[in-house]
Scaffold this active site. Structure first.
Site, short mmCIF file in Angstrom:
data_model
loop_
_atom_site.label_atom_id
_atom_site.label_comp_id
_atom_site.label_asym_id
_atom_site.label_seq_id
_atom_site.Cartn_x
_atom_site.Cartn_y
_atom_site.Cartn_z
N THR A 79 0.84 -0.94 0.03
CA THR A 79 -0.15 0.14 0.31
C THR A 79 1.12 1.60 -0.40
OG1 THR A 79 -1.69 -1.17 1.48
CG2 THR A 79 -1.85 1.25 1.34
N SER A 123 2.07 -8.51 -0.64
CA SER A 123 2.91 -8.80 0.24
C SER A 123 2.33 -10.21 0.48
CB SER A 123 3.39 -8.43 1.95
OG SER A 123 1.95 -8.57 2.66
N SER A 124 1.02 -10.83 0.12
CA SER A 124 0.42 -12.14 0.40
C SER A 124 0.99 -12.53 -0.94
CB SER A 124 -0.94 -12.22 -0.05
OG SER A 124 -1.64 -11.44 0.74
N GLN A 146 -0.20 -20.09 21.30
CA GLN A 146 -1.59 -19.56 20.19
C GLN A 146 -1.66 -18.26 20.83
OE1 GLN A 146 -5.51 -21.77 19.94
NE2 GLN A 146 -3.67 -23.20 19.31
N1 ASP Z 1 -2.84 -6.15 1.80
C1 ASP Z 1 -1.37 -5.25 1.13
C2 ASP Z 1 0.08 -5.85 1.36
O1 ASP Z 1 0.19 -6.94 2.26
C3 ASP Z 1 -1.28 -4.38 2.50
C4 ASP Z 1 -0.25 -3.31 2.97
O2 ASP Z 1 0.44 -2.77 2.04
O3 ASP Z 1 -0.72 -2.88 4.13
O4 ASP Z 1 0.96 -5.91 0.60
#
Ligand code: ASP
Length: 341
Positions: free
Chosen positions: A12, A57-58, A276
């Protein structure tokens, strides 16, 4: 003039609104100064390098961790500090992985990102980026970098990389590090907590960039259908199983579960027990419900985060001889866990 290498991986923080379509898209980091003119006021030389395709980042995993670590290792002598812009979702994994892959580090590596894109008026991205750069450039009275480890800077707080996790999908305070206090706090000035900073015993940077991701993690839950999980342990390449257990390291005493874990260990597998709970360590044997683990040689992961446990296990499988892996997982290598007395 101090030199900082800024690596943009995606997320983001690097987004602005397209004036025509209204959609958010990544901006060209070659034009960083146009978007954040405040950066010109630093007396620093900032070189920008960017992933050819910025990634959410996923989508980031071991291959990209290697890419970032190898860029840093190759330009280690040329720069005084490194700032990595990264999506927040998996930032704690990447940052943890780098803490194991780049041991012997004597320069700062600061990860940051943002909850709102830099091109939005209320963005948290500008402050995060500007302060992350300031932290990466900070020196002490002797001219040495104050920070000599991998860290995450977010919303006025500097965390040890392998101690923090993303805890909020909507608050600006997106990260927390319940088992280790802040390394620094940004207020009017940056307040450093020097006694908390990690210092390596190694003489040189020792980049070890291979990882083996044949690691499983199971989060235990009441009613867990153990028989559905069992087949995964039959893959001969699985050598480390991480269990996210209840409270101080406890589990149900279901026979099928116990037999499965015992058979895996007898066949040479390692089982690492982490909790956890967000804070506090595993204490195997404190309750009847963790005695079994203690008896069959499950390794206590103390107060490791899941992110640190997974990346440490991937590193251990790649570099640590089989007969030393259990001791390695248990030990505090780069400040990632608090060893119990
Ligand atoms: N979905 C985004 C990512 O992790 C969220 C962010 O950038 O904070 O790439």
């Amino acid at each position: 003039m101090r030199k900082i290498l800024l690596i943009y991986t995606g997320g983001t923080i690097g987004m602005i609104t397209n004036a025509q379509t209204g959609a958010l898209e990544s901006f060209d980091f070659a034009h960083l100064y146009a978007h954040i003119p405040e950066l010109k006021r630093f007396e620093l030389e900032i070189e920008v390098r960017s992933f050819s395709t910025p990634l959410d980042s996923s989508e980031i995993g071991p291959v990209h961790w290697q890419q970032i670590a190898s860029w840093i290792a190759k330009s280690y002598e040329q720069f005084d500090g490194f700032v990595i812009l990264h999506g927040t979702d998996t930032m704690a994994y990447t940052a943890s992985a780098l803490s194991f892959m780049l041991q012997g580090l004597k320069k700062p590596i600061v990860f940051t990102g943002s909850q709102l894109p830099i091109g939005i008026i209320r963005t948290d991205g500008k402050e995060n980026l500007i302060t992350a750069i300031e932290i990466a450039a900070a020196t002490d009275e002797t001219g040495e970098p104050v920070l000599q480890e991998v860290a995450v800077y977010f919303e006025y707080a500097l965390f040890r990389a392998n101690r923090c996790s993303k805890v909020s999908a909507h608050q600006f305070e997106a990260f927390a590090s319940p088992n280790y206090p802040l390394l620094a706090k940004a207020g009017v000035q940056i307040e450093w907590f020097k006694e908390r900073l990690f210092r390596t015993q190694l003489i040189h940077l020792d980049p070890l960039l291979d990882l083996n991701s044949d690691v499983l993690i199971w989060r235990l839950y009441p009613g867990m259908p153990v028989h559905l999980y069992a087949p995964a342990l039959r893959f001969p390449t699985v050598q480390i199983l991480i269990l996210e257990t209840f409270g101080a390291g406890n589990a149900f005493s279901d026979k099928a579960f116990q037999e499965l874990i015992k058979a895996f260990i007898t066949a040479g597998g390692l089982v690492l027990n982490i909790t956890q709970c967000q804070s506090g360590p595993v204490r195997q044997g404190a309750y009847q419900t963790s005695m079994f683990f203690e008896r069959i040689g499950v390794i206590s992961g103390a107060d490791l985060t899941a992110e640190a446990a997974i990346t440490k296990a991937m590193f251990a499988l790649a570099y640590i001889p089989k007969n030393q892996q259990a001791a390695f997982l248990k030990a505090n290598i780069v400040g990632e866990l608090t060893a119990l007395p």
